[in-house]
Design a protein around this motif. Structure first.
Motif, PDB file in Angstrom:
ATOM      1  N   CYS A  54       0.834  -1.209   0.000  1.00 57.64           N
ATOM      2  CA  CYS A  54       0.000   0.000   0.000  1.00 57.64           C
ATOM      3  C   CYS A  54       0.867   1.256   0.000  1.00 57.64           C
ATOM      4  O   CYS A  54       1.783   1.390   0.800  1.00 57.64           O
ATOM      5  N   CYS A  99      -0.179   3.411   3.426  1.00 54.99           N
ATOM      6  CA  CYS A  99       0.231   2.994   4.767  1.00 54.99           C
ATOM      7  C   CYS A  99       1.525   2.193   4.753  1.00 54.99           C
ATOM      8  O   CYS A  99       2.060   1.867   5.811  1.00 54.99           O
ATOM      9  N   GLY A 158      -1.783  -1.679   6.720  1.00 56.48           N
ATOM     10  CA  GLY A 158      -3.246  -1.760   6.631  1.00 56.48           C
ATOM     11  C   GLY A 158      -3.895  -0.427   6.949  1.00 56.48           C
ATOM     12  O   GLY A 158      -3.613   0.169   7.989  1.00 56.48           O
ATOM     13  N   CYS A 159      -4.729   0.042   6.025  1.00 54.96           N
ATOM     14  CA  CYS A 159      -5.410   1.321   6.221  1.00 54.96           C
ATOM     15  C   CYS A 159      -6.674   1.287   5.362  1.00 54.96           C
ATOM     16  O   CYS A 159      -6.872   0.354   4.594  1.00 54.96           O
ATOM     17  N   CYS A 182      -6.364   0.668   1.492  1.00 56.65           N
ATOM     18  CA  CYS A 182      -6.038  -0.652   0.947  1.00 56.65           C
ATOM     19  C   CYS A 182      -6.990  -1.705   1.496  1.00 56.65           C
ATOM     20  O   CYS A 182      -6.697  -2.903   1.424  1.00 56.65           O
TER      21      CYS A 182
HETATM   22 ZN   LIG Z   1      -2.933   0.924   3.275  1.00 55.94          ZN
END
Ligand SMILES: [Zn+2]
Lengths: 347, 834
Positions: free
Chosen positions: A270, A273, A277-278, A281
């Motif tokens: 991503c 981030c 994980g954000c 994505c």
């Molecule tokens: Zn992300």
């Protein structure tokens, strides 16, 4: 007139001239003094020199020495004074010419190049380093070229992947992807083939921040005797690193397209981030940037290529997707909107 | 597909946490698009026990209850439902709870009595579809427990690709999970007690065209009690995104989600009887003029291709797509017929599209159905109905094609698989991978061929002894047909991550010209000149061409494209009128861009686009061509404090055309008046021609067009150019002209001519009359006014004379100038201004 008198008159002339020269305020005064003392006709020195003729022949050379001494002294003083006044004048001019250097410069007209076309160019440049050649195909295609020759028969459920706009030309539709170009290139070239096919595509798709009914794709095709899935992966890794940075993580996973077997989805870590994980994505840490796979034997056959001898891969990517990730653009609609406030940032 | 993990656990053991499971499935080709904590809305909803239920002192229809939710003081809660009694366990939404639909629960006062929360119905919690009464929980439900903890679940949203219809169900995904984790998948037990009459005494089925319905399995359950399904069934269906209806209908949906087998339940009471008193079903296509009211209560006239389930009286259901209202299972239903059939996927897909009725069922039929499932589905649904709704299952099944094909065999060569994948998996390793999804394999029998493509014709190759193996493919894997399919299955199970990447080391292709080169050369030149590149939609309103009046036509001498004058290409299913035809030129789109930017307060706009035009060629085939268009409005150059603003004018636009010609190495463009009117100002429009390589129109926009586009700019300059090579040409190399050794002579010649004489014509005369020593001639000034007469102008030209081999003498140059003056005098009636 004797030698002593003349000599003293000459010395007196020098003593009179030198202070005047030193005190002269400008070039004009110096020019006047130059004429007054050294002028050939009527200059003070010339006038005195007329007395030389009345001297005895033996004395004349001695007076000549004095004349030269005085002349050189005056000339030197004049030259020195001229240099001084010129320097002063220049200094004065420079002071007088002072401007406010803090004001902005006069702008030079500069246009800008559209991020879509530039992104296509960047993609072509990267794959060009691997010998990929750019081709272009028509945007109005037929059901046969857009679907059937790509192993998507009529009424195949996979057609749900491409909502299509049809046109009032016999059998015509607006290409939903650049993949028909694969067949066209196979018909005009023989292996080894390395082709890149950029262009505009159309889908019957409601427009929102991440979907457009008109968009651009770049298709890639490589066919040779030994071209394999490992080559595809290696090439896509190179591409991802060139486009998004050398340290970018990549992921190779199964996808599905009727015209490739095996099919691949290709992800990069991503860009928002970095992989933890954000929302951007979907909290997976990955962003899908393209679909790919080994060209289906049926497609090779439609391209007139023996699928037993040759094999190859194809890939297709959305140009907007790449450009959005590369430039931090959150809404696909900006590309065809052409708001100059956005476009001019690409100057 | 929504996959509740609690339900999935029925078919496979799950050791992984939901995130890890999601990643495994994604890497196996079943991308998990979402991971939802289902039931998170119930965080402040707890299990309570009703202590008292009394009438509300001031409202007859309300009850006043006290509820114990744990160790603390019982809560007083006002409730409107009538199905409650002391001792029951019920869900209690405490103040602070946020129920589905963003319904906030607070401490309130109802008719003078404080209510410390709310007792909830199943519907209010989306735990069931019962909105009538309070949800009564089983007696043993732990007091004070949060409903999230009791009933919450993780739901995966799995993207099942169109080729994997077999995995569009929990059992199919359980197989994949098993392959990914090494667990083993469990097929559901079909618990079925056939205690009813033999089926052939109560049901008869006739399939008219087995091509459209290769298998029909019928079962019957008699004496059912139609009612809501058990709560845990309703909960599972809701978590999976399906609305519970009744125990009978839910049984069909439950089996569909579980097995991937759509079935349909008919109210047998609505089906006509045959002579023997049996319910008689007929599978046939619709006849002319037939109609059916479908479950959604729409009366539909049926096209003759539509496949129907019918009885002697007429249509009962659109096969595989939607049931009919008349035979719908309702509370009054006593006997139920279960239809579990396989239909022709293409027929179902076409029908679903025709009636715009694509459903979970039709979606599964479209992908093709494993024949075996027709039998299993019928049994499973009958069993579920008997369990949930009672009744007795008729013994046996009606089955129009009971023979079930064995597994298919697909040949593959392990070495060829490695060649395709770039791997070095030995044959045993490949076989072990395939075995993880139930694909056994064995050495191919001698002399068998390997199929490498099945379309447009079967294409197989002979293989040497010991070279090939045969995969024994389970009947549900309808996607594995050729060798490459087996290769994909192998690499999928090995993990795509095991494919190591390398840069290609095969032979290089031939060099080919880059079709973008000429376009890029122009783009860079125009951007350097201050123009902003735009990219606009190719689809425009149908009204645009009419509103604009098309600027560049074949008749204007534009080379290469006769189709420009052809009919527009129209989208037959446009998204909107604004994007309904393909444009024939680009200028209209540039006007749109100007209008948009003006609305943003931007007055100075200098833009260009290299884009396509489209039309139908005279033979009706589609034609596409490239055009370069640009637009100038507002101030020329960036406005600045240290430069007076100067509005763009026609000369700026012509200058851009000059630049284009220069970049392309073309002769200097010639401009001639183009007085056709709209879309251009009839006195300020020119046809521009630069040799054979570039032609088009440049001019000031007609004021009426500006008004039609609602433009604010007083003057707008546009051009559209057809340029040879835009579709894929190369920039010509610069050819150098030697710099002369002898100094040139410059002479200025001012010629007075009538206003009507065009400068370009005088220039042409000067060039034609000039001898070999005339190197250049160009206009440098135009003067009007005294001492010239009204209607006269003076065109001042600067002519440069030189020779390569000698210095020219003044009188030689004078003679040349005299020839030029004489030639213009005779051609244009000019006189020398002295
Ligand atoms: Zn992300």
């Amino acid at each position: 007139m004797d030698l002593a008198t003349l000599t003293s008159q000459l010395h007196a002339l020098g003593e009179e001239a030198l202070p005047k020269i030193a005190a002269a305020p400008d070039v004009a005064t110096l020019d006047e003094l130059d004429v007054a003392y050294l002028g050939r006709k009527g200059g003070a020195l010339s006038s005195l020199m007329r007395g030389i003729g009345q001297l005895p022949a033996d004395d004349r050379p001695r007076v000549g020495v004095v004349v030269n001494e005085v002349r050189q002294a005056v000339e030197a003083a004049l030259e020195e004074a001229r240099r001084r006044t010129a320097d002063a004048a220049l200094a004065a001019r420079l002071v007088a010419e002072t401007v406010d250097v803090t004001t902005p410069g006069r702008p030079i007209a500069r246009g800008s190049l559209h991020p879509i076309v530039e992104t296509i160019g960047r993609i072509a440049e990267i794959f060009g380093q691997f010998g990929f050649v750019t081709y272009e195909g028509p945007e109005i295609e037929s059901d046969a070229t857009n679907f059937q020759m790509l192993n998507i028969p009529p009424d195949h459920p996979a057609r749900d992947l491409w909502d299509t706009m049809y046109v009032d030309v016999e059998g015509g539709l607006l290409r939903t992807h650049t993949s028909p170009g694969q067949i066209r290139v196979m018909h005009t070239e023989s292996p080894p083939i390395r082709a890149l096919l950029p262009g505009r595509c159309f889908r019957y798709e409601a427009v929102d921040a991440s979907h457009a009914s008109e968009f651009f794709q770049v298709e890639g095709l490589m066919v040779d005797e030994g071209t394999n899935l490992g080559d595809l992966r290696g090439l896509l890794d190179e591409f991802a690193h060139a486009m998004f940075g050398a340290g970018r993580a990549t992921r190779f996973r199964p996808g599905y397209y009727p015209f490739t077997e095996p099919s691949v989805a290709f992800d990069v870590g991503c860009l928002v981030c970095g992989g933890v994980g954000c929302p951007a994505c979907g909290r997976t840490g990955w962003m899908t940037i393209l679909g790919a796979g080994m060209v289906h034997p049926v497609v090779l056959r439609h391209g007139g290529i023996d699928p037993e001898r040759y094999q190859g891969f194809a890939f297709g990517m959305g140009v907007e997707r790449i450009a959005m990730l590369r430039h931090g653009i959150g809404d696909i609609r900006v590309f065809l909107d052409n708001d100059l406030r956005l476009l001019e940032q690409f100057r | 597909m929504r996959v509740p993990l609690d339900w999935l656990r029925d078919y496979v053991d799950l050791q992984l946490d939901p995130e890890a499971l999601a990643e495994r499935l994604t890497l196996l080709g079943f991308e998990v698009k979402g991971l939802e904590r289902w039931g998170s809305e119930w965080r402040n909803v707890v299990v309570g026990e009703l202590l008292t239920v009394e009438k509300h002192p001031r409202a007859d229809r309300l009850s006043l209850t006290t509820v114990r939710v744990g160790a603390g003081e019982p809560l007083q809660i006002v409730c409107g439902a009538t199905n409650i009694a002391p001792g029951q366990r019920v869900p209690v939404a405490l103040p602070g709870a946020l129920l589905p639909g963003n319904r906030a629960i607070e401490r309130t006062e109802k008719m003078g009595v404080v209510s410390n929360g709310m007792l909830c119905s199943g519907d209010e919690l989306r735990l069931s579809v019962d909105g009538e009464g309070i949800l009564i929980l089983p007696a043993g439900t732990p007091l004070g427990a949060a409903l999230t903890d009791l009933y919450g679940d993780w739901v995966l949203d799995v993207d099942v690709k169109p080729n994997r219809g077999d995995a569009l169900c929990l059992v199919g995904l359980a197989r994949e999970v098993a392959a990914a984790t090494g667990a083993s998948a469990r097929f559901p037990e079909v618990g079925l007690t056939e205690d009813g009459a033999p089926i052939d005494q109560v049901l008869a089925v006739h399939v008219e065209d087995p091509g459209l319905c290769p298998r029909f399995v019928g079962r019957m359950v008699r004496g059912v009690g139609v009612a809501p399904s058990p709560q845990d069934v309703q909960r599972r269906l809701l978590a999976a995104g399906m609305r519970p209806v009744s125990n009978v209908v839910d049984a069909t949906n439950y089996a569909m989600l579980e097995l991937g087998k759509p079935t349909h339940a008919f109210d047998a009471g609505a089906v006509a009887r045959d002579a023997s008193g049996r319910a008689g079903l007929l599978v046939r296509t619709a006849g002319a003029g037939e109609r059916l009211e479908t479950l959604d209560h729409v009366e539909r006239s049926l096209s003759e291709e539509t496949l129907l389930i019918a009885d002697a009286n007429g249509p009962l259901a659109i096969a595989g797509v939607m049931g009919g209202a008349a035979s719908e299972v309702a509370e009054s239903t006593v006997d139920v017929i279960i239809e579990s059939a396989v239909f022709d996927p293409v027929s179902i897909r076409r029908t679903a599209f025709r009636y715009a009725l694509r459903s979970e069922a039709s979606l599964r039929f479209e992908k093709g159905q494993e024949s075996r499932l027709a039998r299993i589905g019928a049994d499973r649904v009958a069993g579920l109905i008997a369990t949930w709704a009672g009744g007795s299952v008729a013994a046996g099944r009606i089955d129009t094609a009971p023979d079930e094909a064995g597994p298919a065999r697909v040949g593959y060569r392990p070495a060829r698989v490695n060649r395709l994948l770039g791997t070095s998996l030995d044959p045993d390793a490949q076989a072990a991978l395939l075995a993880r999804v139930g694909i056994e394999s064995e050495p191919a029998t001698a002399g068998s061929n390997v199929l490498i493509a099945a379309d447009p014709t079967l294409h197989d190759v002979a293989v040497g002894p010991g070279e090939a193996r045969e995969a024994i493919v389970p009947s549900w894997r309808r996607d594995l047909i050729v060798e490459a399919d087996i290769a994909e299955e192998i690499v999928r199970l090995a993990g795509y991550e095991t494919v190591s990447g390398k840069t290609p080391d095969t032979s290089m292709p031939h060099v080919r010209p880059n079709p973008l080169e000429l376009r890029d050369g122009l783009r860079h030149a125009l951007a350097a000149a201050g123009l902003v590149e735009v990219v606009t939609p190719a689809l425009v309103p149908a009204s645009q061409a009419a509103a604009l009046g098309w600027p560049v036509r074949a008749a204007d001498g534009v080379p290469g494209e006769q189709a420009v004058d052809g009919p527009v290409v129209t989208v037959t299913n446009p998204l909107s009128e604004r994007h309904s035809v393909l444009r024939r030129g680009v200028v209209g789109s540039l006007l749109d861009v100007l209008a948009l930017n003006e609305r943003h307060g931007r007055a100075d706009v200098a833009i260009f686009e290299i884009g396509k035009g489209y039309a139908q060629a005279p033979d009706g085939s589609p034609a596409e061509w490239w055009r370069l268009a640009f637009l100038l409005a507002g101030s020329a150059g960036p406005p600045a404090w240290n430069r007076p603003a100067r509005p763009f004018d026609l000369d700026d636009a012509k200058g851009v055309v000059d630049l284009v010609g220069h970049v392309l190495g073309l002769p200097e463009p010639l401009f001639t008046l183009h007085a056709d009117g709209a879309p251009l100002h009839p006195g300020r429009a020119a046809l521009a021609m630069a040799g054979q390589g570039c032609a088009g129109l440049v001019g000031e926009l007609h004021p009426s067009i500006g008004a039609a586009w609602d433009l604010r700019a007083e003057r707008v300059f546009v051009a559209e150019l057809a340029i040879a090579g835009l579709a894929g040409g190369q920039l010509a190399p610069v050819r150098v002209v030697p710099i002369g050794r002898f100094p040139p002579h410059e002479r200025d010649i001012a010629l007075v001519v009538p206003e009507s004489v065009a400068a370009a014509d005088v220039l042409a005369t000067l060039r034609a009359a000039g001898g070999t020593t005339l190197r250049r001639v160009g206009l440098f000034d135009i003067y009007r006014g005294t001492p010239l007469a009204a209607g006269e102008k003076s065109l001042a030209w600067r002519a440069v004379f030189a020779a390569e081999d000698r210095a020219l003498a003044d009188d030689e140059v004078d003679a040349e100038v005299g020839r030029l003056v004489a030639a213009t005098a005779s051609a244009h009636g000019s006189r020398l201004r002295t």
